[in-house]
Scaffold this motif. Structure first.
Motif, PDB file in Angstrom:
ATOM      1  N   MET A  66       0.816  -1.227   0.000  1.00 31.32           N
ATOM      2  CA  MET A  66       0.000   0.000   0.000  1.00 31.32           C
ATOM      3  C   MET A  66       0.847   1.273   0.000  1.00 31.32           C
ATOM      4  O   MET A  66       0.395   2.318  -0.449  1.00 31.32           O
ATOM      5  CB  MET A  66      -0.986   0.001   1.158  1.00 31.32           C
ATOM      6  CG  MET A  66      -0.362  -0.011   2.518  1.00 31.32           C
ATOM      7  SD  MET A  66      -1.624  -0.117   3.782  1.00 31.32           S
ATOM      8  CE  MET A  66      -0.627  -0.323   5.241  1.00 31.32           C
ATOM      9  N   CYS A  67       2.089   1.175   0.491  1.00 30.93           N
ATOM     10  CA  CYS A  67       2.931   2.374   0.499  1.00 30.93           C
ATOM     11  C   CYS A  67       3.284   2.822  -0.918  1.00 30.93           C
ATOM     12  O   CYS A  67       3.797   3.921  -1.109  1.00 30.93           O
ATOM     13  CB  CYS A  67       4.214   2.107   1.288  1.00 30.93           C
ATOM     14  SG  CYS A  67       4.990   0.539   0.877  1.00 30.93           S
ATOM     15  N   CYS A 123       3.177   5.300   5.122  1.00 32.66           N
ATOM     16  CA  CYS A 123       2.017   4.482   5.496  1.00 32.66           C
ATOM     17  C   CYS A 123       1.680   4.776   6.956  1.00 32.66           C
ATOM     18  O   CYS A 123       2.451   5.425   7.657  1.00 32.66           O
ATOM     19  CB  CYS A 123       2.311   2.987   5.317  1.00 32.66           C
ATOM     20  SG  CYS A 123       3.481   2.356   6.525  1.00 32.66           S
ATOM     21  N   TYR A 155       1.707   2.821   9.418  1.00 31.48           N
ATOM     22  CA  TYR A 155       2.651   2.192  10.355  1.00 31.48           C
ATOM     23  C   TYR A 155       3.879   3.088  10.527  1.00 31.48           C
ATOM     24  O   TYR A 155       4.336   3.324  11.649  1.00 31.48           O
ATOM     25  CB  TYR A 155       3.081   0.804   9.858  1.00 31.48           C
ATOM     26  CG  TYR A 155       1.923  -0.134   9.668  1.00 31.48           C
ATOM     27  CD1 TYR A 155       1.129  -0.524  10.751  1.00 31.48           C
ATOM     28  CD2 TYR A 155       1.603  -0.640   8.411  1.00 31.48           C
ATOM     29  CE1 TYR A 155       0.058  -1.382  10.576  1.00 31.48           C
ATOM     30  CE2 TYR A 155       0.525  -1.507   8.229  1.00 31.48           C
ATOM     31  CZ  TYR A 155      -0.244  -1.868   9.316  1.00 31.48           C
ATOM     32  OH  TYR A 155      -1.308  -2.707   9.135  1.00 31.48           O
ATOM     33  N   ASN A 156       4.411   3.571   9.400  1.00 24.82           N
ATOM     34  CA  ASN A 156       5.554   4.497   9.493  1.00 24.82           C
ATOM     35  C   ASN A 156       5.150   5.729  10.287  1.00 24.82           C
ATOM     36  O   ASN A 156       5.964   6.312  11.009  1.00 24.82           O
ATOM     37  CB  ASN A 156       6.014   4.910   8.092  1.00 24.82           C
ATOM     38  CG  ASN A 156       6.823   3.822   7.410  1.00 24.82           C
ATOM     39  OD1 ASN A 156       6.901   2.697   7.911  1.00 24.82           O
ATOM     40  ND2 ASN A 156       7.411   4.130   6.279  1.00 24.82           N
ATOM     41  N   ILE A 214      10.805   4.796  -0.582  1.00 22.10           N
ATOM     42  CA  ILE A 214       9.922   4.516   0.561  1.00 22.10           C
ATOM     43  C   ILE A 214      10.776   4.140   1.773  1.00 22.10           C
ATOM     44  O   ILE A 214      11.705   3.323   1.664  1.00 22.10           O
ATOM     45  CB  ILE A 214       8.940   3.378   0.191  1.00 22.10           C
ATOM     46  CG1 ILE A 214       7.990   3.873  -0.915  1.00 22.10           C
ATOM     47  CG2 ILE A 214       8.173   2.880   1.401  1.00 22.10           C
ATOM     48  CD1 ILE A 214       7.117   2.821  -1.541  1.00 22.10           C
ATOM     49  N   ALA A 215      10.472   4.750   2.912  1.00 23.84           N
ATOM     50  CA  ALA A 215      11.238   4.462   4.130  1.00 23.84           C
ATOM     51  C   ALA A 215      10.759   3.139   4.727  1.00 23.84           C
ATOM     52  O   ALA A 215       9.559   2.942   4.926  1.00 23.84           O
ATOM     53  CB  ALA A 215      11.025   5.581   5.138  1.00 23.84           C
ATOM     54  N   HIS A 219       9.569  -3.690  10.611  1.00 27.56           N
ATOM     55  CA  HIS A 219       8.112  -3.865  10.654  1.00 27.56           C
ATOM     56  C   HIS A 219       7.522  -4.176   9.281  1.00 27.56           C
ATOM     57  O   HIS A 219       6.457  -4.767   9.177  1.00 27.56           O
ATOM     58  CB  HIS A 219       7.440  -2.625  11.250  1.00 27.56           C
ATOM     59  CG  HIS A 219       7.680  -1.381  10.460  1.00 27.56           C
ATOM     60  ND1 HIS A 219       8.913  -0.774  10.390  1.00 27.56           N
ATOM     61  CD2 HIS A 219       6.860  -0.631   9.678  1.00 27.56           C
ATOM     62  CE1 HIS A 219       8.838   0.300   9.616  1.00 27.56           C
ATOM     63  NE2 HIS A 219       7.594   0.407   9.171  1.00 27.56           N
ATOM     64  N   CYS A 220       8.241  -3.776   8.196  1.00 24.39           N
ATOM     65  CA  CYS A 220       7.726  -3.997   6.836  1.00 24.39           C
ATOM     66  C   CYS A 220       7.550  -5.485   6.522  1.00 24.39           C
ATOM     67  O   CYS A 220       6.760  -5.846   5.642  1.00 24.39           O
ATOM     68  CB  CYS A 220       8.654  -3.360   5.809  1.00 24.39           C
ATOM     69  SG  CYS A 220       8.708  -1.564   5.962  1.00 24.39           S
ATOM     70  N   CYS A 276       4.066  -6.696   6.250  1.00 22.46           N
ATOM     71  CA  CYS A 276       3.268  -6.477   5.032  1.00 22.46           C
ATOM     72  C   CYS A 276       3.595  -7.481   3.942  1.00 22.46           C
ATOM     73  O   CYS A 276       2.820  -7.653   2.999  1.00 22.46           O
ATOM     74  CB  CYS A 276       3.514  -5.070   4.486  1.00 22.46           C
ATOM     75  SG  CYS A 276       2.975  -3.764   5.578  1.00 22.46           S
TER      76      CYS A 276
HETATM   77  S1  SF4 Z   1       5.069  -0.997   6.793  1.00 21.24           S
HETATM   78 FE1  SF4 Z   1       6.654  -0.882   5.207  1.00 21.24          FE
HETATM   79  S2  SF4 Z   1       5.994  -2.307   3.592  1.00 21.24           S
HETATM   80 FE2  SF4 Z   1       4.231  -1.906   4.936  1.00 21.24          FE
HETATM   81  S3  SF4 Z   1       3.151  -0.256   3.915  1.00 21.24           S
HETATM   82 FE3  SF4 Z   1       4.536   0.671   5.412  1.00 21.24          FE
HETATM   83  S4  SF4 Z   1       6.419   1.132   4.308  1.00 21.24           S
HETATM   84 FE4  SF4 Z   1       5.228  -0.297   3.052  1.00 21.24          FE
END
Ligand code: SF4
Ligand code: SF4
Length: 331
Positions: A249-250, A265, A267-268, A309-310, A314-315, A318
């Motif tokens: 989704m990011c 996202c 989460y970030n 994308i950072a 945790h990624c 996803c």
């Molecule tokens: S947590 Fe990481 S992989 Fe998941 S949406 Fe966010 S940036 Fe992308």
């Protein structure tokens, strides 16, 4: 290089932004619930909420883009005083935009919110509702006593207004595991939910989205407390699926915080990984005091595509198994 970036590079994969299609706005951390898996650490005592000035600046920015969808989340976004104002303003834009509300269901029954479901139906707001199980025991364990019963009543209310039945009123449910394991197959679970909810409560809905719990916020604290954080990380890393990268989704969603800050996202956002301006501070002007942190109104919509994308550990949440996003499994 973090473990996620390393895993991508070992497989010659790269993660960059595509054209933005969704503006996901987190209106604040205020919530009527305090779920154990909450990655936002939301609750009734949180004070972080979006002001009207920020709402206006976000909608003004959106008006100059072609981003077709606005996705409202929180906390319980409905509790923010300017929540309805936000939706009204977005709905006035030309071309018109689709609005999604991420709803915990129980808020629809709280004092002061009884007309909210009708407000949504009148404006054709799509509802994406949390429902971690179709059994009372599991839902109440994760979200609190009585939440299952409230959620059922709210779903019945939404059905009575045409949600889940009228194609203009989509109603989707979100499942996330009640512990440190990956969700099972989305199609199978959706069939189970549909059968059980209809049989016992006469409830219908459109799609079930399965989400993986990411090891951040309250869920990370729970794992740490039970000494299971490493084990859970190994589970996620071991289940890395390269086929999920394309649909993360990011790549097509911009995440905005309650002060208007921008992230890749939600989460970030909770991890404070705010976008930064790559322009040297000497050329950035004096207005921002040399701070490189970006707010939505600092972002040029034409320069989002291909942006890096950072990422972080945790990624892996996803990319594990069938993948996980705000629209459920990825593959
Ligand atoms: S947590 Fe990481 S992989 Fe998941 S949406 Fe966010 S940036 Fe992308
Ligand atoms: S998971 Fe959702 S409903 Fe539960 S506390 Fe967090 S924001 Fe509120």
């Amino acid at each position: 290089m973090n473990r996620f970036t390393q895993t991508l590079s070992e497989r010659s994969l790269s993660l960059r932004r595509a054209r933005p299609e969704i503006l996901q706005v987190n209106l604040g951390k205020l919530c009527n619930l305090t779920c154990v898996h909450c990655h936002v650490n939301a609750g009734p005592k949180r004070k972080e909420i979006m002001t009207r000035e920020t709402v206006d600046r976000i909608v003004d920015w959106l008006a100059n883009t072609e981003i077709p969808t606005v996705d409202l989340t929180g906390g319980a976004p409905e509790m923010i005083p300017d929540f309805r104002y936000f939706i009204e303003r977005v709905k006035e834009l030309q071309p018109s935009r689709h609005v999604i509300d991420r709803c915990n269901l129980t808020i629809l029954l709280e004092e002061g919110y009884h007309d909210l479901a009708e407000f949504f139906a009148d404006r054709q707001v799509e509802i994406v509702a949390s429902m971690p199980c179709y059994s009372a025991k599991n839902v109440n364990a994760q979200r609190g006593e009585g939440v299952f019963e409230g959620s059922i009543e709210a779903l019945q209310l939404l059905n009575s207004l045409g949600y889940g039945i009228d194609p203009a009123l989509p109603l989707h449910l979100v499942y996330n595991p009640v512990g440190a394991f990956l969700p099972s197959r989305q199609e199978k679970l959706e069939a189970d939910y549909k059968r059980e909810l209809e049989k016992h409560f006469g409830i219908v809905f459109n799609r079930l989205y399965t989400l993986t719990n990411l090891p951040i916020g309250r869920f990370a604290a729970y794992l740490r407390h039970n000494d299971r954080l490493d084990e859970y990380m190994q589970l996620l890393i071991g289940a890395f699926n390269p086929a999920t990268i394309e649909g993360l989704m990011c790549r097509n969603t911009i995440s905005v915080g309650w002060r208007g800050e921008v992230y890749d996202c939600d989460y970030n956002q909770q991890l404070g990984m705010q976008w930064e301006d790559a322009t040297p501070s000497s050329r950035r002007g004096i207005g921002n005091g040399g701070d490189s942190s970006l707010f939505l109104w600092d972002v040029d919509p034409a320069k989002i595509k291909d942006r890096e994308i950072a990422t972080g550990d945790h990624c892996f949440g996803c990319t594990a198994g069938a993948g996980s996003s705000c629209g459920g499994a990825i593959v």
